[in-house]
Design an enzyme around this catalytic site. Structure first.
Site, PDB file in Angstrom:
ATOM      1  N   GLU A   3      11.827   0.817  35.369  1.00 50.75           N
ATOM      2  CA  GLU A   3      12.243   1.339  34.065  1.00 50.75           C
ATOM      3  C   GLU A   3      13.015   2.638  34.284  1.00 50.75           C
ATOM      4  O   GLU A   3      13.141   3.108  35.408  1.00 50.75           O
ATOM      5  CB  GLU A   3      11.005   1.541  33.198  1.00 50.75           C
ATOM      6  N   LYS A  53      19.708   1.787  33.484  1.00 53.33           N
ATOM      7  CA  LYS A  53      19.343   1.141  34.740  1.00 53.33           C
ATOM      8  C   LYS A  53      20.528   1.002  35.706  1.00 53.33           C
ATOM      9  O   LYS A  53      20.439   0.295  36.705  1.00 53.33           O
ATOM     10  CB  LYS A  53      18.710  -0.215  34.445  1.00 53.33           C
TER      11      LYS A  53
END
Ligand SMILES: [Zn+2]
Length: 272
Positions: A3, A53
């Site tokens: 994450e 990300k």
């Protein structure tokens, strides 16, 4: 899948090794960057930054964009240490006088010009990145007040990277617990006070996870629970993966559910 906090920590490691350094050796075996060694060799690494990300490494005139998807992984080591054995496929290797940074197994790798970064399809759709250390409160609150998202349930919305970037599965459960909000609530049902609480929790829990390597409870509580023999998995969060255990706040049992195959845990009495 890692994450936001994990990607930002990886960016920090790469930054410490490469930023301000000259690339002395490069290997680009992957199809989308093959033959582009000259764009790295002898150039200075100007900036390393995670955007949700994605990893962006500014080298010379170009920006190396990579997204790890499920399998991609960056490793960084000193040149003096022994090379680790791996079965992963090398995508790019960047060496400085002192360090080697490698990207393995990722399939989403491109070289961009700096002006193309904000227009990249992945970057362009991202909401405010709450795992970024420089995140401010105002844009996060504005996003929570944005009518565009109003009719959607918090449990779905929090995984939408165009709403808040950087939130993944464990953060979703932990943010909703910290904000005291039921996962099924719709965004437009929140009072002004609840909106503010959601914005504060989204930032504070994500930043805590970043600083404490994925631990979202206070360090003191975490250490105490570990001393009492609890596993890391059960000690590191307030609700996530703690189904069947007692809530730290109200002693009630944590409830477990799955949404689209992904775990969501919450406390029925603390979250309204
Ligand atoms: Zn509770």
């Amino acid at each position: 899948m890692p994450e936001g906090p994990e990607i930002h920590r990886a960016a920090n490691t790469i930054r410490r090794a490469l930023e301000g350094q000259i690339i002395t050796h490069v290997e680009c075996p992957y199809a989308t960057i093959r033959g582009q060694e000259h764009r790295f060799l002898g150039k200075e690494v100007l900036r390393v930054k995670a955007r949700s990300k994605a990893m962006l490494i500014h080298v010379g005139e170009d920006v190396l964009y990579s997204h790890n998807q499920l399998y991609g992984r960056w490793t960084v080591q000193k040149k003096t240490s022994k090379e680790r054995k791996t079965k992963r496929s090398l995508r790019i290797k960047l060496e400085t006088e002192t360090h080697v940074a490698c990207l393995w197994s990722a399939t989403d790798i491109e070289l961009l010009e700096p002006w193309e970064v904000e227009q990249h399809p992945y970057i362009a759709r991202l909401g405010p990145d709450i795992a970024d250390e420089e995140i401010e409160y105002k844009p996060v609150l504005e996003q929570i007040q944005n009518k565009k998202f109003g009719g959607r349930q918090l449990c779905h919305l929090l995984l939408d990277q165009s709403f808040l970037a950087g939130v993944g599965n464990y953060l979703r459960s932990e943010i909703l617990f910290n904000a005291g909000l039921q996962p099924s609530r719709k965004l437009n049902s929140l009072t002004a006070e609840e909106q503010a609480r959601l914005a504060e929790s989204a930032i504070s829990i994500t930043q805590l996870a970043y600083k404490q390597k994925g631990v979202t409870v206070d360090k003191e509580l975490y250490d105490l629970l570990r001393q009492q023999g609890m596993s890391r998995r059960q000690a590191r969060h307030h609700v996530f993966t703690r189904d069947g255990l007692n809530c730290h706040e109200c002693e009630g049992l944590i409830t477990h559910t799955r949404l689209s195959g992904r775990r969501l845990d919450y406390c029925r009495s603390c979250q309204v």
